[in-house]
Design an enzyme around this catalytic site. Structure first.
Site, PDB file in Angstrom:
ATOM      1  CG  ASN A 182       5.234   1.046  -0.292  1.00  0.00           C
ATOM      2  OD1 ASN A 182       6.155   0.822   0.477  1.00  0.00           O
ATOM      3  ND2 ASN A 182       4.174   0.263  -0.378  1.00  0.00           N
ATOM      4  CB  SER A 196      -0.091  -0.010   2.904  1.00  0.00           C
ATOM      5  OG  SER A 196       0.503  -1.000   3.731  1.00  0.00           O
ATOM      6  CD  GLU A 197       4.573  -3.338   1.420  1.00  0.00           C
ATOM      7  OE1 GLU A 197       5.682  -3.749   1.788  1.00  0.00           O
ATOM      8  OE2 GLU A 197       4.272  -2.131   1.427  1.00  0.00           O
ATOM      9  CG  ASN A 198      -1.525  -4.008   4.204  1.00  0.00           C
ATOM     10  OD1 ASN A 198      -1.069  -2.948   3.783  1.00  0.00           O
ATOM     11  ND2 ASN A 198      -2.309  -4.071   5.269  1.00  0.00           N
ATOM     12  CB  SER A 203      -1.222  -4.282  -3.268  1.00  0.00           C
ATOM     13  OG  SER A 203      -0.292  -3.402  -2.693  1.00  0.00           O
TER      14      SER A 203
END
Length: 225
Positions: free
Chosen positions: A37, A60-62, A102
């Protein structure tokens, strides 16, 4: 606070790394096959510099897995952005998923590495990388707390000093903490350092910079590798 430079480095002949060079230096060290990440800022540039023959899966945390480098202007997909709202690409085999899924990946310990920017890192590995103000575009701490404790490894990429010359590598953070004792490695525009039980260990310095010059710009004590 020490680390303001002073006469120790006044005549030193060295050129600090630029942002892209810092990202490229950190990208060289990401092992084959790791799930990674990248935080907002300099870390996001690392996706542009991982060697093409090396398989690194960016998260990606989205809700993206298999994120690729930023696209050229003519190939921008306005629906495809990372958590920092920057345009990205998707590599073959990449996937989209729900934001909750996520964070289940993050909190479940499935990421090999997270790379973040920071305001300060303490010699104990504490990290402070968020603040609030009317001008901030990011939602305060965002997902950084989860990433710091959920990823198996945490690296930081940041400028060695502030614009006014104050050290970002400190004995104790004065900014609000994001997480305790989690940073393992730091890449700055001057050096690469490991966080050890005995404090900061310098493993690499830019050409022309002496250990004494580096220490003069660093509040916390340094050790040579």
């Amino acid at each position: 606070m020490s680390g303001t430079g002073g006469s120790a480095g006044a005549a030193a002949a060295f050129t600090p790394l630029k942002r892209a060079e810092m990202a490229a230096r950190a990208a060289r060290d990401v092992p084959e096959g790791w799930y990674v990440n990248l935080g907002i800022g300099i870390p996001t540039l690392m996706a542009n510099y991982v060697p093409a023959e090396r398989e690194v899966v960016f998260h990606s945390e989205n809700g993206i897995l298999g994120m690729g480098p930023e696209p050229p202007p003519e190939r921008i997909d306005r629906w495809l952005v990372n958590a920092g709202k920057q345009y990205v690409t998707l590599k073959p085999g990449g996937a989209y998923f729900h934001h909750a899924d996520s964070f289940a990946m993050i909190r479940g310990g499935h990421l090999d590495l997270c790379v973040l920017g920071a305001f300060q890192v303490a010699e104990t590995g504490d990290i402070a990388n968020w603040a609030t103000s009317d001008a901030d575009a990011a939602p305060a701490v965002g997902g950084a707390m989860d990433l710091c404790v959920g990823a198996r490894n945490l690296w930081v990429v940041m400028e060695h000093t502030t614009k006014s010359g104050e050290s970002r590598l400190v004995r104790k953070c004065s900014y609000p903490l994001t997480a305790l004792g989690c940073v393992k490695r730091i890449y700055t525009n001057l050096a690469v350092l490991e966080v050890t039980p005995d404090g900061f260990l310098v493993t690499e310095m830019i050409p022309g910079l002496s250990f004494e010059d580096l220490q003069a710009r660093t509040e916390a004590p340094l050790r040579r590798a």
